[in-house]
Design a protein around this motif. Structure first.
Motif, PDB file in Angstrom:
ATOM      1  N   ASP A 147       0.826  -1.212   0.000  1.00 13.87           N
ATOM      2  CA  ASP A 147       0.000   0.000   0.000  1.00 13.87           C
ATOM      3  C   ASP A 147       0.864   1.267   0.000  1.00 13.87           C
ATOM      4  O   ASP A 147       0.556   2.249  -0.694  1.00 13.87           O
ATOM      5  CB  ASP A 147      -0.920   0.019   1.221  1.00 13.87           C
ATOM      6  N   THR A 148       1.952   1.247   0.779  1.00 12.72           N
ATOM      7  CA  THR A 148       2.811   2.435   0.848  1.00 12.72           C
ATOM      8  C   THR A 148       3.481   2.708  -0.487  1.00 12.72           C
ATOM      9  O   THR A 148       3.785   3.865  -0.806  1.00 12.72           O
ATOM     10  CB  THR A 148       3.855   2.266   1.963  1.00 12.72           C
ATOM     11  N   LEU A 149       3.726   1.677  -1.283  1.00 12.97           N
ATOM     12  CA  LEU A 149       4.277   1.894  -2.625  1.00 12.97           C
ATOM     13  C   LEU A 149       3.337   2.781  -3.429  1.00 12.97           C
ATOM     14  O   LEU A 149       3.780   3.706  -4.125  1.00 12.97           O
ATOM     15  CB  LEU A 149       4.486   0.554  -3.336  1.00 12.97           C
ATOM     16  N   VAL A 196       8.461  -6.153  -7.359  1.00 13.61           N
ATOM     17  CA  VAL A 196       8.906  -5.899  -8.728  1.00 13.61           C
ATOM     18  C   VAL A 196       7.715  -5.874  -9.679  1.00 13.61           C
ATOM     19  O   VAL A 196       7.605  -4.996 -10.546  1.00 13.61           O
ATOM     20  CB  VAL A 196       9.939  -6.951  -9.168  1.00 13.61           C
ATOM     21  N   ARG A 197       6.810  -6.823  -9.524  1.00 17.17           N
ATOM     22  CA  ARG A 197       5.633  -6.860 -10.398  1.00 17.17           C
ATOM     23  C   ARG A 197       4.785  -5.599 -10.240  1.00 17.17           C
ATOM     24  O   ARG A 197       4.279  -5.044 -11.227  1.00 17.17           O
ATOM     25  CB  ARG A 197       4.796  -8.107 -10.084  1.00 17.17           C
ATOM     26  N   GLU A 198       4.636  -5.133  -8.999  1.00 15.50           N
ATOM     27  CA  GLU A 198       3.820  -3.940  -8.777  1.00 15.50           C
ATOM     28  C   GLU A 198       4.525  -2.694  -9.307  1.00 15.50           C
ATOM     29  O   GLU A 198       3.875  -1.774  -9.820  1.00 15.50           O
ATOM     30  CB  GLU A 198       3.493  -3.796  -7.296  1.00 15.50           C
ATOM     31  N   CYS A 199       5.856  -2.646  -9.186  1.00 17.47           N
ATOM     32  CA  CYS A 199       6.599  -1.540  -9.792  1.00 17.47           C
ATOM     33  C   CYS A 199       6.408  -1.528 -11.300  1.00 17.47           C
ATOM     34  O   CYS A 199       6.232  -0.461 -11.908  1.00 17.47           O
ATOM     35  CB  CYS A 199       8.087  -1.644  -9.446  1.00 17.47           C
ATOM     36  N   ASN A 200       6.418  -2.697 -11.925  1.00 19.50           N
ATOM     37  CA  ASN A 200       6.153  -2.768 -13.359  1.00 19.50           C
ATOM     38  C   ASN A 200       4.765  -2.211 -13.677  1.00 19.50           C
ATOM     39  O   ASN A 200       4.586  -1.455 -14.640  1.00 19.50           O
ATOM     40  CB  ASN A 200       6.242  -4.208 -13.847  1.00 19.50           C
ATOM     41  N   ALA A 201       3.773  -2.594 -12.877  1.00 18.41           N
ATOM     42  CA  ALA A 201       2.407  -2.142 -13.128  1.00 18.41           C
ATOM     43  C   ALA A 201       2.285  -0.624 -12.991  1.00 18.41           C
ATOM     44  O   ALA A 201       1.536   0.015 -13.744  1.00 18.41           O
ATOM     45  CB  ALA A 201       1.444  -2.847 -12.177  1.00 18.41           C
ATOM     46  N   LEU A 202       3.025  -0.057 -12.034  1.00 18.14           N
ATOM     47  CA  LEU A 202       2.977   1.387 -11.796  1.00 18.14           C
ATOM     48  C   LEU A 202       3.979   2.160 -12.654  1.00 18.14           C
ATOM     49  O   LEU A 202       4.025   3.393 -12.578  1.00 18.14           O
ATOM     50  CB  LEU A 202       3.255   1.679 -10.319  1.00 18.14           C
ATOM     51  N   ASP A 224       9.266  -6.844 -16.773  1.00 17.27           N
ATOM     52  CA  ASP A 224       9.069  -6.656 -18.214  1.00 17.27           C
ATOM     53  C   ASP A 224       9.620  -5.311 -18.677  1.00 17.27           C
ATOM     54  O   ASP A 224       9.370  -4.880 -19.795  1.00 17.27           O
ATOM     55  CB  ASP A 224       7.594  -6.779 -18.576  1.00 17.27           C
ATOM     56  N   ALA A 225      10.379  -4.643 -17.803  1.00 21.24           N
ATOM     57  CA  ALA A 225      10.942  -3.322 -18.104  1.00 21.24           C
ATOM     58  C   ALA A 225      12.432  -3.444 -18.410  1.00 21.24           C
ATOM     59  O   ALA A 225      13.057  -4.477 -18.132  1.00 21.24           O
ATOM     60  CB  ALA A 225      10.729  -2.390 -16.919  1.00 21.24           C
ATOM     61  N   PRO A 226      13.038  -2.399 -18.973  1.00 14.18           N
ATOM     62  CA  PRO A 226      14.497  -2.404 -19.135  1.00 14.18           C
ATOM     63  C   PRO A 226      15.189  -2.602 -17.794  1.00 14.18           C
ATOM     64  O   PRO A 226      14.711  -2.143 -16.756  1.00 14.18           O
ATOM     65  CB  PRO A 226      14.784  -1.014 -19.710  1.00 14.18           C
ATOM     66  N   LEU A 227      16.323  -3.294 -17.816  1.00 12.47           N
ATOM     67  CA  LEU A 227      17.115  -3.509 -16.607  1.00 12.47           C
ATOM     68  C   LEU A 227      18.064  -2.322 -16.432  1.00 12.47           C
ATOM     69  O   LEU A 227      18.819  -1.981 -17.350  1.00 12.47           O
ATOM     70  CB  LEU A 227      17.907  -4.802 -16.700  1.00 12.47           C
ATOM     71  N   VAL A 228      18.049  -1.710 -15.250  1.00 10.71           N
ATOM     72  CA  VAL A 228      18.821  -0.495 -15.003  1.00 10.71           C
ATOM     73  C   VAL A 228      19.554  -0.606 -13.674  1.00 10.71           C
ATOM     74  O   VAL A 228      18.980  -1.022 -12.664  1.00 10.71           O
ATOM     75  CB  VAL A 228      17.893   0.751 -14.966  1.00 10.71           C
ATOM     76  N   ALA A 229      20.831  -0.256 -13.685  1.00  5.95           N
ATOM     77  CA  ALA A 229      21.612  -0.072 -12.461  1.00  5.95           C
ATOM     78  C   ALA A 229      21.985   1.403 -12.415  1.00  5.95           C
ATOM     79  O   ALA A 229      22.796   1.872 -13.217  1.00  5.95           O
ATOM     80  CB  ALA A 229      22.853  -0.947 -12.458  1.00  5.95           C
ATOM     81  N   THR A 230      21.397   2.153 -11.500  1.00  5.73           N
ATOM     82  CA  THR A 230      21.508   3.608 -11.542  1.00  5.73           C
ATOM     83  C   THR A 230      22.898   4.111 -11.199  1.00  5.73           C
ATOM     84  O   THR A 230      23.304   5.171 -11.680  1.00  5.73           O
ATOM     85  CB  THR A 230      20.501   4.275 -10.589  1.00  5.73           C
TER      86      THR A 230
END
Length: 355
Positions: A147-149, A196-202, A224-230
């Protein structure tokens, strides 16, 4: 005279500086220096057009821990990881940093804008307003119900690292050690996979920096998003567990992602020391290697300003055009410089956020 090339940076810890000295936040943000690496005047002086600003929850002092996270012992070393944070330590710190984040925009009088889309980033840069994106480094503030996400996303969160080295409910990070590799411990928990799945959805970017090897594999399998190391470098050139192995770089390249070059000297130097008197050579070596492995469209900057020791030739955010000049002397042409400095970041954010 050479035009300034705008720089978008993948990671800084400036919000932690404000959190630790809230009574001085006006001076720290609006007046600049001395101390630290980043503030509004130095960003403007260095052509830093924008970046990801991290909410990072520091660990209390613990047995065997370093005196400060910005300095490391003489290699070789292995430092025990901090224990998991207690839930009660988290909520107040996050709210305080969110408050500082909102204040930064108000206090800047139009010189700084909080952005949630690439369209907003480009609009801010076009009017020469510094553009900020909110990042969460370590997801301890988020409960398993996620929920906090959603609350943080509504507040502008657009990038998230599931862990910062210490373990939490979502996964496991890499140790403070040198020399060492990232293949330590289990990967994401079931809650971490749901995160991770919820981050993809958002459409929230999932940052691989600080994750251990198994965690990176889990993100790659789920996301399902690009892989990123900031803010990470090449393990082949500096055997810190915070750096990326060739396998990980290959995965990022295959998924059209990005690596933001970390300016921390103990992630750049092949000897792992935190001595800033190293010149530009390790920066150039890592950039050359990352471009060779990833291609010139998938490398950017992830300074780690205010979270590390940087080369003395760079100094702080005001020195970014000096870095650009050194890359120009190294043989990088103007189109490549613009990609590395800004356009690659805007590209991967567009592919991740969709707007």
């Amino acid at each position: 005279m050479t035009d300034t090339i705008p720089v978008f940076d993948g990671h800084n810890d400036f919000l932690l500086r404000l959190y630790r000295a809230p009574q001085n936040r006006g001076r720290l943000w609006l007046e600049g220096g001395p101390g630290g690496h980043i503030d509004l005047p130095r960003m403007q002086a260095g052509g830093m057009a924008g970046g990801l600003f991290a909410i990072f929850l520091p660990s209390p002092a613990y047995p065997g821990g370093p005196d400060t996270l910005t300095r490391m012992p003489e290699p070789p070393f292995t430092i025990p990881l901090p224990p998991p944070l207690e839930a009660g330590d988290v909520a107040g710190a996050v709210m305080a940093m969110l408050g500082h984040w909102a204040w930064m925009e108000r206090a800047a009088g139009g010189a700084f804008a909080i952005c949630r889309t690439v369209e907003e980033l480009r609009a801010a840069m076009d009017r020469e307003t510094v553009a900020g994106v909110l990042h969460l480094e370590g997801a301890e503030a988020i409960g398993p119900d996620l929920d906090t996400l959603h609350v943080l996303h509504a507040a502008g969160l657009r990038s998230l690292g599931p862990v910062w080295s210490r373990p939490n409910a979502f996964g496991h990070g890499v140790p403070f050690a040198f020399p060492a590799g990232p293949d330590v411990g289990p990967g994401l928990t079931e809650a971490g996979k749901d995160l991770v799945r919820e981050c993809n959805a958002l459409k929230i970017l999932v940052d691989l920096s600080h994750l251990n090897a198994a965690g990176v594999e889990d993100v790659a399998a789920i996301s399902d998003a690009p892989l990123v190391a900031t803010h990470s470098n090449a393990h082949a050139l500096c055997p810190s567990p915070r750096n990326l192995t060739d396998r990980q770089l290959d995965m990022i390249a295959e998924r059209g992602g990005l690596v933001g070059l970390n300016f921390g000297v103990f992630f750049l130097r092949e000897d792992g020391r935190d001595d800033p008197q190293c010149g530009w050579e390790p920066v150039l070596r890592h950039l050359d290697y990352l471009i060779e492995k990833l291609g010139e469209d998938h490398v950017g900057f992830g300074s780690d300003f205010d979270g590390c020791v940087v080369p003395d030739v760079l100094g702080d955010a005001a020195g970014l055009q000096g870095l650009i000049g050194e890359l120009r002397s190294h043989g990088f042409d103007e189109p490549l410089l613009r990609k590395l400095a800004c356009e690659n970041w805007l590209g991967v954010l567009k592919r991740t956020w969709g707007a």
